[in-house]
Design an enzyme around this catalytic site. Structure first.
Site, PDB file in Angstrom:
ATOM      1  CB  SER A   1      -0.864  -0.005   1.265  1.00 39.89           C
ATOM      2  OG  SER A   1      -1.482   1.259   1.422  1.00 39.89           O
TER       3      SER A   1
ATOM      4  CE1 TYR B   1      -3.485  -2.424   5.024  1.00 40.32           C
ATOM      5  CE2 TYR B   1      -3.196  -0.071   4.627  1.00 40.32           C
ATOM      6  CZ  TYR B   1      -3.383  -1.355   4.150  1.00 40.32           C
ATOM      7  OH  TYR B   1      -3.471  -1.565   2.797  1.00 40.32           O
TER       8      TYR B   1
ATOM      9  CE  LYS C   1      -1.369  -4.608   3.009  1.00 46.06           C
ATOM     10  NZ  LYS C   1      -1.637  -5.873   2.306  1.00 46.06           N
TER      11      LYS C   1
HETATM   12  O1  LIG Z   1      -6.472 -12.711   6.587  1.00 45.08           O
HETATM   13  C1  LIG Z   1      -7.163 -12.455   5.602  1.00 45.08           C
HETATM   14  C2  LIG Z   1      -7.728 -11.181   5.367  1.00 45.08           C
HETATM   15  C3  LIG Z   1      -8.484 -10.975   4.243  1.00 45.08           C
HETATM   16  N1  LIG Z   1      -8.690 -11.978   3.353  1.00 45.08           N
HETATM   17  C4  LIG Z   1      -9.438 -11.754   2.122  1.00 45.08           C
HETATM   18  O2  LIG Z   1      -8.638 -10.902   1.322  1.00 45.08           O
HETATM   19  C5  LIG Z   1      -9.467 -10.145   0.456  1.00 45.08           C
HETATM   20  C6  LIG Z   1      -9.055  -8.691   0.549  1.00 45.08           C
HETATM   21  O3  LIG Z   1      -9.869  -7.953  -0.331  1.00 45.08           O
HETATM   22  P1  LIG Z   1     -10.478  -6.542   0.051  1.00 45.08           P
HETATM   23  O4  LIG Z   1     -11.578  -6.253  -0.912  1.00 45.08           O
HETATM   24  O5  LIG Z   1     -10.753  -6.514   1.509  1.00 45.08           O
HETATM   25  O6  LIG Z   1      -9.261  -5.592  -0.193  1.00 45.08           O
HETATM   26  P2  LIG Z   1      -8.788  -4.827  -1.526  1.00 45.08           P
HETATM   27  O7  LIG Z   1      -8.752  -5.737  -2.680  1.00 45.08           O
HETATM   28  O8  LIG Z   1      -9.514  -3.545  -1.671  1.00 45.08           O
HETATM   29  O9  LIG Z   1      -7.314  -4.442  -1.006  1.00 45.08           O
HETATM   30  C7  LIG Z   1      -6.094  -4.878  -1.577  1.00 45.08           C
HETATM   31  O10 LIG Z   1      -5.277  -3.715  -1.688  1.00 45.08           O
HETATM   32  C8  LIG Z   1      -4.978  -3.071  -0.437  1.00 45.08           C
HETATM   33  C9  LIG Z   1      -4.150  -1.824  -0.771  1.00 45.08           C
HETATM   34  O11 LIG Z   1      -4.951  -0.746  -0.937  1.00 45.08           O
HETATM   35  C10 LIG Z   1      -4.208  -3.999   0.455  1.00 45.08           C
HETATM   36  O12 LIG Z   1      -2.949  -4.332  -0.103  1.00 45.08           O
HETATM   37  C11 LIG Z   1      -5.058  -5.257   0.668  1.00 45.08           C
HETATM   38  O13 LIG Z   1      -4.321  -6.211   1.441  1.00 45.08           O
HETATM   39  C12 LIG Z   1      -5.411  -5.896  -0.669  1.00 45.08           C
HETATM   40  O14 LIG Z   1      -6.280  -6.993  -0.489  1.00 45.08           O
HETATM   41  C13 LIG Z   1     -10.923 -10.373   0.903  1.00 45.08           C
HETATM   42  O15 LIG Z   1     -11.559 -11.213  -0.028  1.00 45.08           O
HETATM   43  C14 LIG Z   1     -10.785 -11.052   2.259  1.00 45.08           C
HETATM   44  O16 LIG Z   1     -11.859 -11.933   2.509  1.00 45.08           O
HETATM   45  C15 LIG Z   1      -8.152 -13.231   3.555  1.00 45.08           C
HETATM   46  O17 LIG Z   1      -8.331 -14.135   2.755  1.00 45.08           O
HETATM   47  N2  LIG Z   1      -7.392 -13.435   4.684  1.00 45.08           N
END
Ligand SMILES: O=c1ccn([C@@H]2O[C@H](COP(=O)(O)OP(=O)(O)O[C@H]3O[C@H](CO)[C@H](O)[C@H](O)[C@H]3O)[C@@H](O)[C@H]2O)c(=O)[nH]1
Length: 205
Positions: free
Chosen positions: A126, A150, A154
């Site tokens: 991030s 957070y 990262k």
């Molecule tokens: O321990 C965990 C935590 C989360 N998830 C899953 O990981 C996914 C994360 O997707 P989000 O929609 O919550 O997040 P984003 O795609 O918007 O975010 C992405 O971009 C962010 C940067 O802005 C961060 O890097 C983040 O980690 C990365 O998933 C979700 O499906 C969640 O269920 C897991 O499998 N295990």
């Protein structure tokens, strides 16, 4: 297999769009996600959009046994690692939760990758790792310093990857604005992937 990619967090916002882009680029995909911030429906919609079922495993990146089962079943060229918690405010309230998921979980993933000799990783980091930047626009080489757990989680993973313990080849993505992914993918139908989100979207920085 040269073209098989494990997408952790592949049911999430960026992950699900990445699955479509990977498919369009000719890759086979396996999604591994604990569905803590997404739902099975997102996978169904990606499958619909690409016109074939996606292999999905519900699992946690901290669960070494579940990860090994996935790596036993597939020979991956690489991993794109999106699974992680991403809410700045929540990370201030629950720092241990963030270090546990984002740092310990990633270490477990890296250990299993090493065990199975999977050498390529793209890590979803991030722009939060730049903290409060002194100058704008921020150059990629700008100093990194974090102002919340957070971002620290990262940055810690970035440092681990830079130590080059494993994998040998890795990249960290530091993005600000991840909106309009559907436009980027030039597919208007993609916009509906996450419409079913069970919980409000956690905000990342
Ligand atoms: O321990 C965990 C935590 C989360 N998830 C899953 O990981 C996914 C994360 O997707 P989000 O929609 O919550 O997040 P984003 O795609 O918007 O975010 C992405 O971009 C962010 C940067 O802005 C961060 O890097 C983040 O980690 C990365 O998933 C979700 O499906 C969640 O269920 C897991 O499998 N295990």
């Amino acid at each position: 297999m040269k073209n098989k990619i494990l997408v952790t967090g592949g049911a999430g916002y960026i992950g699900s769009h990445t699955c479509i882009a990977l498919h369009q680029a000719g890759y086979e995909i396996v999604v591994y996600d604990n569905l803590s911030n997404s739902s099975r429906e997102a996978i169904n919609r990606v499958s619909y959009l690409i016109g074939k079922p996606i292999e999905f495993v519900k699992g946690d990146i901290r669960d070494v046994k579940a990860l090994r089962q996935v790596f036993d079943a597939h020979q991956f060229f690489g991993v794109i690692h999106f699974a992680g918690l991403k809410a700045v405010g929540e990370s201030v309230a629950k720092p241990l939760l963030y270090y546990n998921n984002n740092v310990s979980g990633t270490i477990t993933l890296l250990e299993v990758m090493a065990e199975y000799k999977v050498k390529n990783l793209v890590f979803s980091s991030s722009a939060t790792v730049y903290g409060d930047p002194e100058t704008l626009p921020i150059d990629e080489t700008a100093p990194r310093s974090c102002t919340n757990p957070y971002g620290q989680s990262k940055l810690t993973v970035e440092h681990i990857l830079e130590d080059r313990a494993y994998p040998r080849r890795s990249s960290s993505l530091r993005y600000w604005l991840e909106s309009n992914l559907s436009e980027i993918l030039q597919s208007s139908r993609c916009a509906s992937i996450r419409a079913d989100r069970r919980r409000p979207k956690r905000h990342s920085k």
